[in-house]
Design a protein around this motif. Sequence first.
Motif: not given
Length: 421
Positions: A10, A291, A294, A296-297, A306
């Motif tokens: 990621a 961020r 993710e 949406s964090a 995240a």
Amino acid sequence: MPTVQTDVTALDIVRVRAQFPSLTQTVDGQPAVFLDGPGGTQVPQRVIDAISDYLKRSNANTHGAYATSHRTDVVVADARSAMADFFGCDPDEVVFGPNMTTLTFAISRSIGRELGPGDEILLTHLDHDANVSPWRALEERGVTIRFAEINGDDCTLNMADLEQKISTRTRVVAVGYASNAVGTINDVKGIVRLAHKKGALAYIDAVHYAPHGPIDVRALDCDFLACSSYKFFGPHMGILYGKREHLQRLQPYKVRANTNDIPNRWEWGTLNHECIAGITACVDYLADLGRQVEPSAFTRRAALLAAYGAIQQHEQGLAGTLISGLLAIPGLKFYGIRDVGKLDQRCPTVAVRIAGHTPLELATRLGERGFFTWDGNYYALNLTERLDVEKDGGFLRIGLAHYNTAEEVQRFLSALREIVG
């Protein structure tokens, strides 16, 4: 040859590395490979900028009736808020100090005021001496110091022995979240529960764990937890979490002019304001990384969680390649958890010895090729003595961080194989 782990995680590793200016250094024309993170990580440009900007625009002492002092007050408050999100606590439970060792001595001396003959403190043979000597100093008050044993085959804590040694006389159980020498992650939540069951306080050294995994002091229910920001991409500072009730009740050794309010009553003299500005920057670096992983964090705390999820995925992949490659080297002795199926039980920090080569020789020859590793005991003196390697130079320690790459790991393994022939 071990399987090479690719950087398919990621994390955008190219973007990560671009934020760390020190990673562009070379040694004799070869790219420098920073495998010394357990002794102190590199810092992103934003941390350097925050420290420099503070000194240019806000350099003053606190609580003055003028602009630069007002800005300094904001800098300190912002850093407390950042570390509260990092720990999962409230800002008034965050204490700043020069380093984790100094903060631990401060707490141990304060707790020691209430202790005497018949009281016991339980430590472990796995810990950094910063979570050993401050407590052993209380022996002069008649306190008995006990040690939990380790399992020598994989350098994990012997939890049965630890539980057996916690009694109604135990006043403090002091343990590391993770070993800075061999990478073992301890069952801290379970240890806190065992300590509280007998009425003891739980003091956690999270210095080595902090760059590798998320911390939630509420979930752990620990009484104190200390770490150092220079181990998680920030400046040289120590940070302590303490439960509000303990910070209010315990009596610190302090100067009269200092307030009795928390957390300030635990902070003596003028703090290092420029480095405190850098603490906020390093926490925000991690949050921004989260961020990116993710989007949406929305809260900083969620973003930090995240980030650590992505960091753990990336580091465990690197660690698997590193450990497999090391175990294939003839004459190498590996200390710690070696099962690649248990990478979630260790940090990506490994300790080895190789027959016919001292740790210092290996670190020196690796350093000449641009691979930065550590030799010695790294202040985990009880462990090197317990494993009978202190007299022979300790270990060679290789420590990975999230800014390391699979290609760096492979080049390191090739260089080490060439050196040991």
